[in-house]
Motif scaffolding. Structure first.
Motif, short mmCIF file in Angstrom:
data_model
loop_
_atom_site.label_atom_id
_atom_site.label_comp_id
_atom_site.label_asym_id
_atom_site.label_seq_id
_atom_site.Cartn_x
_atom_site.Cartn_y
_atom_site.Cartn_z
N GLU A 63 -48.17 17.78 28.23
CA GLU A 63 -48.87 19.06 28.63
C GLU A 63 -50.08 18.95 29.62
OE1 GLU A 63 -49.90 21.35 25.19
OE2 GLU A 63 -47.95 21.62 24.50
N ASP A 109 -48.34 18.18 32.90
CA ASP A 109 -47.73 19.52 33.45
C ASP A 109 -48.91 20.36 34.03
OD1 ASP A 109 -45.36 19.17 32.62
OD2 ASP A 109 -45.36 19.74 30.63
N SER A 119 -47.35 21.69 41.30
CA SER A 119 -46.04 22.29 41.34
C SER A 119 -45.37 22.43 42.36
CB SER A 119 -46.08 23.36 40.40
OG SER A 119 -46.71 24.49 40.89
N GLN A 149 -39.65 30.06 33.05
CA GLN A 149 -39.26 29.70 31.72
C GLN A 149 -40.36 29.28 30.68
OE1 GLN A 149 -36.05 30.38 30.19
NE2 GLN A 149 -37.37 30.18 28.46
N ARG A 150 -41.05 28.13 31.36
CA ARG A 150 -41.93 27.41 30.64
C ARG A 150 -43.33 28.69 30.30
NH1 ARG A 150 -43.73 21.49 32.06
NH2 ARG A 150 -41.76 21.27 31.31
N GLY A 201 -51.76 25.20 26.47
CA GLY A 201 -50.52 26.18 26.65
C GLY A 201 -51.05 27.30 27.42
N GLY A 240 -42.24 31.02 27.81
CA GLY A 240 -41.97 30.50 26.43
C GLY A 240 -43.30 30.06 25.87
N ASN A 241 -44.08 29.67 26.41
CA ASN A 241 -45.60 29.35 25.91
C ASN A 241 -46.32 30.44 25.17
OD1 ASN A 241 -45.31 26.71 26.59
ND2 ASN A 241 -46.90 26.82 28.01
N ASP A 290 -37.57 27.41 36.28
CA ASP A 290 -37.85 26.60 35.03
C ASP A 290 -39.19 26.57 34.68
OD1 ASP A 290 -35.47 25.32 35.25
OD2 ASP A 290 -35.89 23.87 36.76
N LEU A 291 -40.15 26.87 35.84
CA LEU A 291 -41.65 27.03 35.51
C LEU A 291 -41.71 28.31 34.87
CD1 LEU A 291 -43.38 25.78 38.98
CD2 LEU A 291 -42.95 24.48 36.87
#
Length: 676
Positions: A506, A509, A514, A562-563, A628, A566-567, A559-560
């Protein structure tokens, strides 16, 4: 009305005011003192004649007083003109002869020879005429030797005023034969004084058009003053004291009225200089500059008005205050060397405290004390080596913080006070803007270092706990003989290792830049997939997804995003618990934005936690890494969006992600259905 008395009163008091003002402006300057002496001789001449003509004290030999002033005016005027042209040393013999002739003439006025009239008057005209004629001849030759530009125009104006003063002054010695013919000599010499005052006080920049504007304003004011004095004379029957008082009043109110007239005369004679106008516009725009490049770009834009190969260099004092370095050069590449703070040019500029041209430095190298002449000569050598024509010092208090140097073929029409003042405004504003930008960058660096320190402390804390558990389990394993107990320790090591991997993952990330794609992303579909994964993992809870009509897709990296979604959903599930609920709403915002709002019915967020909610390693839940939400905030901002939070303590929390919309995708979500 006795016009002679009035003319002499105005001339005498005006000369006193000019002399005192010039002397107070810069008393240590030899030229100012010489000009004050010239004003004194004219005042002595004019006021003596005024008292004599008024009949205030008929028994006093006033001619001895006013003739001293009139005789000295010619040689002192020659002395000042030679000083203006830098010829005092080369023509000292002629100057000494002029003083000797004028002195002999005055001595004769104190003897019975004075009463042999009109012979004495004709002799005075001849003696003083020779001195005036010699002065005019020298001025004409010097003016012809100057190139086209402000300096030559200034000498032409000086010649015109001098010729007027000579003719009018000498005419005062002509016999009147009892006729009431006014004597305009003092008034004409006062005009000459005004011209010389412009060259003395404003010697750095010979702005003839400004002086002409002032002269026109003065002429208009003089006409109004004449009407006032005429009224006073008629009411008081030419009494001396009322006329004297009225003249003083006129001179006191002349300044404010003159400034009003001057503003109109300037507009009549022509607008402001284009370069000065461009520079002043730049000085007003510099406070909005966000970086040094914008500061230099704004200055460069204004300097496009300059023609030819003229160059502009800005020198600033280094932080250690030991040298000045060039931070800007209009030619692009800065080739100018460092200038030590003890060098002659910075010391000279600090001593002057005002813009200087090469002509001014040359003048300073010929006049004043030996130390000042030496300093000026050394500064002049540096000025010539750099090919400069104008320098504008930037002074704060008693410290020189920099200067602007202009040269490289600068046209002479730019060597005027208006342009120098505009350069000074730009220099001051550029320094202020650079200091502001530097302070902002320093604040950002301090803030970044504080964040890095906080992140490092958080990372150390998150890593230290698993490492401590792993170390403790390993120590138990070394002495453990029970297989069951050993297996438990190995499971601890495995769990803590996984936790370490999650923390590091994490953190990476969050930290790594990005590289996002730009695609159409269905935010409702992202939420449904995340909720289905939670259901498959046995994390059953009530959930719903609602999509408003004509909601476009978001533009971003699937993808980013979605993360990020999702968080937020994971936090919402954990906050709501197994019996709680999560509601998701997707809707358009304006014409180019789309929002996804995720709401839970958990305990909410404490108000004191809101300011630090998106800081790395800040968390309010046990076992959380605190990365997160920081990652969500970073990802959404990277897409050009924003995150909004509704804390609602004891009622649940709501997070809204605002993202740019993908154009042309409004119909894609029309068939979206509620999911639960």
């Amino acid at each position: 009305m006795n016009l002679n008395v009035e003319l002499h009163l105005v001339a005498g008091l005006g000369a006193l005011g000019l002399g005192a003002g010039t002397l107070l402006a810069e008393p240590r300057r030899a030229r100012n003192r010489l000009f004050a002496v010239l004003c004194g001789t004219l005042a002595l001449w004019s006021l003596g004649v005024a008292v004599y003509r008024s009949g205030a004290a008929p028994g006093v030999p006033w001619h001895v007083l006013y003739l001293l002033g009139s005789c000295l005016t010619a040689p002192v005027g020659m002395h000042l003109c030679l000083d203006l042209m830098g010829l005092t040393r080369t023509m000292r013999g002629m100057l000494a002869a002029a003083y000797a002739l004028a002195g002999a003439l005055y001595v004769s006025a104190c003897t019975p020879a004075y009463y042999v009239q009109p012979a004495w008057n004709y002799a005075a005209m001849a003696v003083l005429g020779v001195i005036f004629a010699a002065t005019l001849s020298i001025t004409v030759r010097h003016a012809r030797s100057r190139g086209q530009g402000p300096e030559r125009s200034a000498y032409r104006l000086l010649m015109f005023a001098a010729a007027l003063a000579v003719v009018a002054g000498l005419s005062d010695f002509l016999p009147r034969g009892g006729r009431p013919i006014p004597r305009f000599g003092p008034a004409a010499v006062l005009v000459l004084l005004l011209v010389i005052c412009a060259l003395v006080v404003r010697h750095r920049f010979l702005d003839v058009h400004r002086f002409v504007a002032r002269s026109l304003g003065l002429a208009a004011g003089a006409a109004a003053a004449a009407l006032l004095l005429l009224g006073v004379a008629r009411l008081t029957e030419d009494a001396f004291l009322p006329l004297f008082a009225a003249t003083l009043v006129v001179l006191l109110i002349a300044g404010p009225i003159g400034r009003i007239l001057l503003s109109g005369m300037r507009g009549f004679l022509g607008g402001p200089d284009p370069l000065a106008q461009a520079l002043m516009g730049t000085s007003r725009s510099l406070p909005a500059a966000r970086g040094p490049s914008e500061v230099w770009g704004s200055i460069g834009e204004a300097l496009r008005v300059l023609e030819g190969e003229a160059r502009v260099t800005l020198y600033l004092l280094e932080p250690d205050e030991r040298a000045f370095h060039a931070v800007y050069h209009s030619g692009g590449t800065i080739e100018a060397p460092l200038v030590p703070d003890g060098a002659a040019l910075p010391r000279f500029l600090l001593d002057e405290g005002a813009p200087v041209t090469r002509t001014v430095i040359e003048e300073r190298s010929r006049a004043g004390t030996r130390a000042r002449r030496t300093l000026a000569a050394e500064a002049l050598a540096q000025f010539r080596d750099a090919g400069s024509e104008l320098a504008v010092p930037i002074v704060r208090g008693a410290c020189l913080v920099g200067w602007i140097e202009i040269g490289g073929g600068l046209a002479e029409r730019y060597l005027k006070a208006e342009v120098a003042a505009a350069f000074l405004a730009v220099g001051n504003q550029a320094i202020a803007s650079l200091e502001r930008i530097q302070a902002q960058e320093e604040a950002k660096r301090r803030e970044a270092l504080a964040v890095v320190g906080e992140m490092a402390a958080g990372l150390a804390h998150e890593v230290r706990n698993p490492l401590g558990a792993i170390q403790g389990a390993a120590q138990v394993l070394l002495a453990e003989t029970d297989p069951r107990r050993a297996r438990e320790m190995l499971e601890v090591i495995e769990e803590e290792t996984a936790r370490l991997g999650r923390v590091v993952g994490e953190f990476l990330d969050y930290a790594r830049p990005s590289t996002r794609r730009r695609e159409a992303v269905d935010l409702a579909d992202l939420a449904r997939r995340a909720l289905r994964s939670a259901d498959a993992a046995g994390q059953g809870l009530k959930s719903s997804v609602r999509v408003a009509e004509r909601t476009p897709h978001a533009a971003g990296d699937p993808d980013l995003l979605q993360r990020a979604v999702g968080n937020i959903l994971r936090n919402a599930r954990e906050a709501a618990g197994p019996r709680g609920s999560v509601r998701v709403e997707v809707a358009p915002e304006g014409s180019d934005r789309v929002t996804i709002r995720i709401e839970d019915d958990g305990p909410g967020i404490p108000a004191e936690a809101l300011p630090r909610l998106f800081q790395p390693f800040f968390t309010t839940k046990p076992g959380g890494t605190g990365l997160g939400l920081a990652l969500v905030h970073r990802l959404v901002e990277a897409h050009g969006g924003e995150v909004r939070v509704e804390a609602r303590p004891a009622e649940g929390a709501a997070f809204t992600l605002v993202l740019p919309a993908m154009a042309g995708t409004e119909d894609a979500a029309r068939g979206a259905r509620r999911a639960g």
